[in-house]
Motif scaffolding. Structure first.
Motif, PDB file in Angstrom:
ATOM      1  N   UNK A  14       1.258  -2.274  51.781  1.00 35.99           N
ATOM      2  CA  UNK A  14      -0.076  -1.678  51.909  1.00 35.99           C
ATOM      3  C   UNK A  14      -0.699  -1.318  50.570  1.00 35.99           C
ATOM      4  N   UNK A  15       0.116  -0.929  49.614  1.00 39.90           N
ATOM      5  CA  UNK A  15      -0.397  -0.555  48.288  1.00 39.90           C
ATOM      6  C   UNK A  15      -0.712  -1.759  47.416  1.00 39.90           C
ATOM      7  N   UNK A  16      -0.380  -2.953  47.888  1.00 40.31           N
ATOM      8  CA  UNK A  16      -0.587  -4.205  47.153  1.00 40.31           C
ATOM      9  C   UNK A  16       0.180  -4.225  45.834  1.00 40.31           C
ATOM     10  N   UNK A  17       1.317  -3.558  45.804  1.00 39.89           N
ATOM     11  CA  UNK A  17       2.114  -3.509  44.583  1.00 39.89           C
ATOM     12  C   UNK A  17       3.425  -4.279  44.697  1.00 39.89           C
ATOM     13  N   UNK A  18       3.722  -4.804  45.873  1.00 43.54           N
ATOM     14  CA  UNK A  18       4.957  -5.571  46.071  1.00 43.54           C
ATOM     15  C   UNK A  18       4.674  -6.831  46.880  1.00 43.54           C
ATOM     16  N   UNK A  19       5.330  -7.891  46.509  1.00 41.68           N
ATOM     17  CA  UNK A  19       5.122  -9.188  47.140  1.00 41.68           C
ATOM     18  C   UNK A  19       6.467  -9.842  47.408  1.00 41.68           C
ATOM     19  N   UNK A  20       6.610 -10.412  48.603  1.00 39.53           N
ATOM     20  CA  UNK A  20       7.772 -11.236  48.940  1.00 39.53           C
ATOM     21  C   UNK A  20       7.258 -12.597  49.387  1.00 39.53           C
ATOM     22  N   UNK A  21       7.894 -13.645  48.906  1.00 40.84           N
ATOM     23  CA  UNK A  21       7.547 -15.009  49.297  1.00 40.84           C
ATOM     24  C   UNK A  21       8.800 -15.650  49.863  1.00 40.84           C
ATOM     25  N   UNK A  22       8.679 -16.247  51.042  1.00 46.69           N
ATOM     26  CA  UNK A  22       9.798 -16.886  51.726  1.00 46.69           C
ATOM     27  C   UNK A  22       9.446 -18.353  51.949  1.00 46.69           C
ATOM     28  N   UNK A  23      10.361 -19.252  51.569  1.00 53.29           N
ATOM     29  CA  UNK A  23      10.151 -20.680  51.801  1.00 53.29           C
ATOM     30  C   UNK A  23      11.487 -21.369  51.984  1.00 53.29           C
TER      31      UNK A  23
END
Length: 63
Positions: A14-23
């Motif tokens: 929600x804070x737009x400070x963490x990102x996870x990408x799954x592929x």
């Protein structure tokens, strides 16, 4: 959505400070986790206010 088709799934807090990408890679699933300390992510809006957003590979790639 077929995970083995090359699709990438993005998760943002929600804070737009963490990102996870799954592929999917040939050997299994890969995950990237990025934590921003002083910056926030800029997420494009589709205008519908939906929490799910579909973006193309061109928008997600490095420029």
């Amino acid at each position: 959505m077929d995970p083995q088709s090359g699709v990438r799934v993005y998760f943002v807090n929600k804070r737009l400070s963490r990102l996870k990408v799954l592929w999917w890679n040939r050997n299994g699933y890969c995950i990237l986790y990025k934590r921003m300390h002083r910056a926030v992510l800029a997420i494009p809006s589709d205008g519908s206010g939906s929490p799910a957003l579909k973006i193309g590979t061109r928008s997600a790639s490095r420029r």
